[in-house]
Design a protein around this motif. Sequence first.
Motif, short mmCIF file in Angstrom:
data_model
loop_
_atom_site.label_atom_id
_atom_site.label_comp_id
_atom_site.label_asym_id
_atom_site.label_seq_id
_atom_site.Cartn_x
_atom_site.Cartn_y
_atom_site.Cartn_z
N GLU A 9 17.79 -0.68 34.43
CA GLU A 9 17.43 0.45 35.28
C GLU A 9 18.37 1.63 35.08
O GLU A 9 19.59 1.47 35.03
N HIS A 10 17.78 2.82 34.99
CA HIS A 10 18.50 4.09 34.97
C HIS A 10 17.96 4.95 36.11
O HIS A 10 17.01 4.55 36.80
N GLU A 11 18.53 6.11 36.30
CA GLU A 11 18.14 6.95 37.43
C GLU A 11 16.65 7.29 37.44
O GLU A 11 16.01 7.25 38.48
N ASP A 12 16.08 7.63 36.28
CA ASP A 12 14.69 8.07 36.23
C ASP A 12 13.77 7.16 35.43
O ASP A 12 12.60 7.47 35.22
N LYS A 90 10.05 6.20 36.12
CA LYS A 90 9.88 5.99 37.55
C LYS A 90 8.79 6.86 38.14
O LYS A 90 8.32 6.63 39.24
#
Length: 167
Positions: A9-12, A90
């Motif tokens: 998982e990353h921010e976007d 996301k």
Amino acid sequence: MDTPAWPIEHEDRWLLNYRGLLITKISIDYRLTLLLGADVEVVVECPARISHGPLSNPKNPSTAVVPERQDVAAALSLFGAKVLSAVAFKSGGLRMVFDTGLHLNCPADPSCEAWQATGPGQWKIVSRPGGDLSVWRGEHHPSSDQAAQHTERLTTTTQARPNLTEK
């Protein structure tokens, strides 16, 4: 350093660790289903695009893929292709890049689940109607918050038990 087999998982976005997997089966009904290796499945249910190179370059030709009409001929050229990258945004979109130079781009759909990816293991990511993702992590890979809560429960339980070996 080893790369984990589960998504990162990353921010976007989520990086789906499908790199190196081959498309070993393509199935068509009202959906387009791609089997990657032996246990990863990507299912496209809404219109998507297959392009030679990124869609952001207007010089790259692209073809619509519409699974509900079985209009998926362009996707058949993905059979045997090796995944170079797979990203679940996301915002609900999916982008997959293959060693053949082809890209599969699945945008979010306003009214239905545009696509879903299952695997490795018990992981499942679904593009929700209107754009967004639902992510099921599987029981073997808890989130960092879940792991911290579990550790805290174990510590609390251990501290609360009397030591039965002491007299």
